[in-house]
Design an enzyme around this catalytic site. Structure first.
Site, mmCIF file in Angstrom:
data_model
loop_
_atom_site.group_PDB
_atom_site.id
_atom_site.type_symbol
_atom_site.label_atom_id
_atom_site.label_comp_id
_atom_site.label_asym_id
_atom_site.label_seq_id
_atom_site.Cartn_x
_atom_site.Cartn_y
_atom_site.Cartn_z
ATOM 1 N N LEU A 1 0.812 -1.214 0.000
ATOM 2 C CA LEU A 1 0.000 0.000 0.000
ATOM 3 C C LEU A 1 0.846 1.264 0.000
ATOM 4 O O LEU A 1 0.417 2.316 -0.473
ATOM 5 C CB LEU A 1 -0.929 0.015 1.222
ATOM 6 C CG LEU A 1 -1.992 -1.081 1.293
ATOM 7 C CD1 LEU A 1 -2.747 -0.996 2.609
ATOM 8 C CD2 LEU A 1 -2.969 -0.961 0.121
ATOM 9 N N GLY A 27 9.573 1.644 7.136
ATOM 10 C CA GLY A 27 9.123 0.347 6.669
ATOM 11 C C GLY A 27 8.044 0.466 5.605
ATOM 12 O O GLY A 27 7.765 1.542 5.092
ATOM 13 N N ASP A 85 4.953 13.543 14.290
ATOM 14 C CA ASP A 85 5.043 13.520 12.830
ATOM 15 C C ASP A 85 3.679 13.764 12.197
ATOM 16 O O ASP A 85 3.184 12.957 11.413
ATOM 17 C CB ASP A 85 5.632 12.200 12.339
ATOM 18 C CG ASP A 85 6.055 12.286 10.865
ATOM 19 O OD1 ASP A 85 6.374 13.401 10.409
ATOM 20 O OD2 ASP A 85 6.037 11.247 10.183
#
Length: 783
Positions: free
Chosen positions: A502, A508, A622
């Site tokens: 996706l 990662g 973030d």
């Protein structure tokens, strides 16, 4: 006279069937009216004004009103406002009696006088000016409504020195309301709440014309000129004139406590305009929200709220105020008391009537001082001063520019009897009967047996379920439990060997998967982490438990995790509409203005939950459009919350680095200063500006003065050219200004200047005022 003729022509078609009513300009002795009869009012010659019955609630009242006009401004004078018998049933008669008295005659009970006269009247008249008058036998006026105004002034009418206008209770109830407008003997026109002294602490509007002379009057002319006049000259103009043919004016102190000049023109089809009002802040009138309530502004409209621990007395009538939602025993009650806590309420102003004033260095000291004082029910802290107050609190309003913190004493669920804490819903008994004791023992024994049998069945079912999974490879998850621990093999099966990717990031990659959940197939997103802490399994599991306890509609839910050897994976709910970046920066998917504001509010609520409402405070670290995902209803949900704690410090910097251009990272990251929740506020400010303008924070394909978004936005704001930010998009300019101001406050370089997320949300919703933000200085400090 021209105006009167105009309205006569306008309304004559409404009265052709009532020729007798239209001729009622002179009213003789013995004339009468009934609410539901052929004659329910006496008209002026022009047919514009009427004196008589009008409908109110299920009964009738007597007054002067405009015929055929909007309900809000129909009634201009009301009889017997202070009389409990103001409203009468339909079988009542209004009579100008043969002995010269104007009265109401109910079928039962005593007569009710409309006016009090020193001499008998011989006739009456409803004039074209809106003035109802009574004459003596020499045709001299012995009483007139213009000298006894209620809440309205008509052209040619004046408010004399010492007289007052009182607002109505509501738009449909014309009894006395909450506010008054007084023409004081010192020449000052002032607004106050009812039942207060004529002193400065209680005023909320003044003409500032005191000391200019005696016998000052408030006057309204035919052209809408509203002014203060003494015996020789005009002292102050409240409005200029609005000379226009066919225009009608009236002035009224409205239900909300603001007095306004209304105008009506023949081309408005019954609607009234407001060319002038005493205040454009609807929270200015003191006492609008009643006792223990406070006023906030929401898109320029007033909204009432209750103190913490209080509910509205009447939810449909804010002015009724608020009452405690718990019972507080008296301080004199030595046997029973309540356990209290203090609830803060920031930026609120109240009537200053303390019973004790203390000098306190911190607001925490003030809070503790009130908590320990049984007589103290609230404390107001500002400028190192702690003012202890008793309830009720009056004249509350929220004002962002005011630094006062109100601490409200609120009862908890515990009460104390004879020094022993008890549950307030638990019944206490002085004697315990033997039969109850025996039954209790039997019930405990039965419960123990049931518990043992249930435990055996649960254990058996779990063993069976484990075997079922092992045999069929079917992974099932229940949403009503915390994050589940998976094996690497199970997640490999869920994602079909990590087949469909996706997305990916510096930490990662994310893969699409599916698993059985509550007997249905559910899509999930499996994140495979590559840079994680090396300290071991305990830290990872602890972090997952913290994140797993977060439940909020604007956070992507963590469903499970994997800690298998060196493998670290996270299982999240699947978001079918991708990220905010996918829809915000793609012209074909760009959401509308209203949808963008809804998305911004969703994000703010999610961050507020992480900062203040979940069990353990989480700093996201973030916030950016790529980490805000959209579900099937395009509702924004924050992802990756708390994951910065799983990464090494140097990798945190890489994870959010801007690499030569100003991005989403707060300046304190680069100065190696302690990072607080204000870092998230800064990032949210950047995202908010991106949402407003539908563009990235840095775009070097644009002209140099537009490339850095926050610089361009501030320059447009400072130059009052915010229309440039929206291009051809048509939006509410007030909402745009509010959102831009919120964004600029959030991105201040100094963390202490940034508001908390709670205050950010209040500002975005329009609940509090927003000061003009300073320049977000040191634009180059973070590069």
């Amino acid at each position: 006279m021209v105006i009167a003729i105009f309205f006569f022509l306008l309304l004559s078609t409404l009265h052709t069937a009532s020729a007798q009513q239209t001729q009622y300009s002179n009213i003789s002795l013995g004339s009468s009216l009934t609410p539901t009869g052929t004659h329910s009012y006496w008209l002026s010659r022009s047919g514009l004004y009427a004196f008589g019955f009008y409908k109110e609630a299920n009964d009738y009242a007597v007054g002067i009103f405009l015929v055929g006009f909007p309900e809000k401004t129909t009634v201009v004078w009301t009889a017997n406002r202070d009389n409990s018998q103001r409203l009468v049933p339909s079988n009542t008669t209004l009579l100008l009696s043969s002995d010269g008295r104007l009265l109401l005659q109910p079928t039962q009970g005593q007569d009710i006088y409309i006016v009090t006269l020193d001499q008998s009247a011989s006739s009456a008249s409803m004039l074209d000016s809106g003035n109802f008058v009574l004459y003596n036998s020499n045709q001299q006026i012995i009483w007139q409504s213009f000298e006894h105004p209620t809440d309205t002034l008509l052209p040619g009418q004046r408010l004399s020195s010492g007289e007052e206008l009182f607002s109505s209770a509501s738009n449909t109830d014309h009894s006395k309301g909450l506010f008054r407008l007084k023409m004081q003997s010192d020449g000052n026109l002032v607004q106050y709440p009812v039942d207060t002294p004529d002193t400065a602490p209680y005023s909320y509007w003044t003409s500032w014309s005191d000391g200019v002379g005696n016998n000052v009057t408030l006057n309204l002319d035919d052209d809408g000129h509203l002014y203060l006049l003494n015996s020789s000259s005009v002292l102050k103009n409240l409005t200029g004139g609005y000379p226009k043919k066919g225009m009608m004016y009236l002035m009224r102190i409205d239900v909300d406590g603001i007095f306004r000049l209304y105008s009506h023109s023949s081309d408005q089809k019954g609607n009234w305009s407001v060319p002038w009002e005493s205040s454009n802040d609807k929270c200015d009138p003191k006492g609008l929200c009643g006792l223990n309530g406070f006023c906030t502004t929401m898109d320029e409209e007033a909204e009432c709220n209750c103190l913490p621990g209080f509910d509205f007395v009447d939810p449909d009538k804010w002015s009724s105020g608020c009452e405690r939602n718990f019972t507080a025993p008296s301080c004199k009650d030595k046997e029973e008391s309540v356990e209290y806590t203090m609830r803060p309420l920031d930026n609120t102003m109240w009537e200053n009537i303390p019973y004790s004033v203390l000098q306190m260095p911190t607001k925490e000291d003030c809070e503790e001082a009130c908590l320990e004082d049984c007589n103290c029910e609230a404390a107001l802290y500002t400028d190192r001063e702690c003012r202890k107050q008793r309830l009720p609190l009056r004249y509350g309003r929220r004002l962002l520019s005011d630094s006062t913190v109100a601490f409200i004493k609120v009862g908890t669920s515990k009460r104390i009897i004879n020094g022993v804490p008890v549950d307030k819903h638990k019944e206490t008994k002085k004697e315990l009967r033997l039969d109850i004791l025996i039954v209790s023992i039997l019930l405990v024994a039965l419960a123990f047996v049931v518990l043992v049998i249930s435990g055996m069945l649960i254990y058996r079912n779990r063993v069976w379920a484990y075997k079922k999974i092992s045999e069929k490879g079917n992974i099932e998850l229940g949403e009503d439990v915390g994050p589940r621990a998976f094996t690497y093999a199970e997640l490999e099966q869920v994602t079909n060997g990590f087949k469909e990717e996706l997305g990916s990031g510096s930490f990662g990659k994310v893969y699409k998967g599916s698993m059985s959940m509550l007997s249905s197939l559910k899509m999930v997103a499996v994140k495979r982490l590559e840079k994680v802490l090396a300290e071991g399994e305990r830290e990872f599991q602890t972090e997952m438990k913290v994140i797993g306890k977060t439940h909020h509609r604007n956070l992507v839910r963590l469903l499970g995790y994997c800690l298998d050897g060196t493998n670290r994976l996270l299982v999240y709910e699947y978001m079918s509409n991708g990220s905010l970046a996918d829809i915000l920066f793609a012209p074909e998917n760009r959401p509308s203005w209203d949808e963008r504001i809804r998305i911004a509010l969703d994000i703010a609520r999610g961050i507020l939950y992480l900062h203040e409402e979940c069990e353990t405070q989480i700093i996201h670290c973030d916030i950016k459009p790529q980490n805000i995902l959209m579900d099937e209803y395009r509702r924004a949900k924050i992802s990756d919350f708390g994951l910065a704690k799983l990464l090494k410090p140097d990798e945190t910097k890489t994870f959010t680095g801007i690499r030569g251009t100003r991005g989403y990272v707060a300046p304190e990251w680069h100065c190696k200063l302690p990072v607080t929740v204000k870092a998230d506020v800064y990032s949210f400010g950047i995202v908010l500006l991106e949402i407003i303008c539908c563009r990235r924070s840095v775009d070097w394909s644009l002209p140099e003065d537009e490339a850095v978004l926050e610089e361009w936005v501030y320059n447009c704001f400072n130059a009052c050219e915010m229309g440039k930010l929206m291009g051809d998009e048509q939006i509410d300019k007030r909402k745009l200004e509010r959102m831009v101001k919120v964004g600029l406050w959030c991105i201040q370089d100094e963390p202490s200047l940034r508001p908390s997320m709670k205050k950010v949300l209040l500002m975005m919703e329009g609940t509090v005022d927003i000061p003009v933000p300073p320049s977000p200085t040191s634009f180059l400090s973070a590069i």
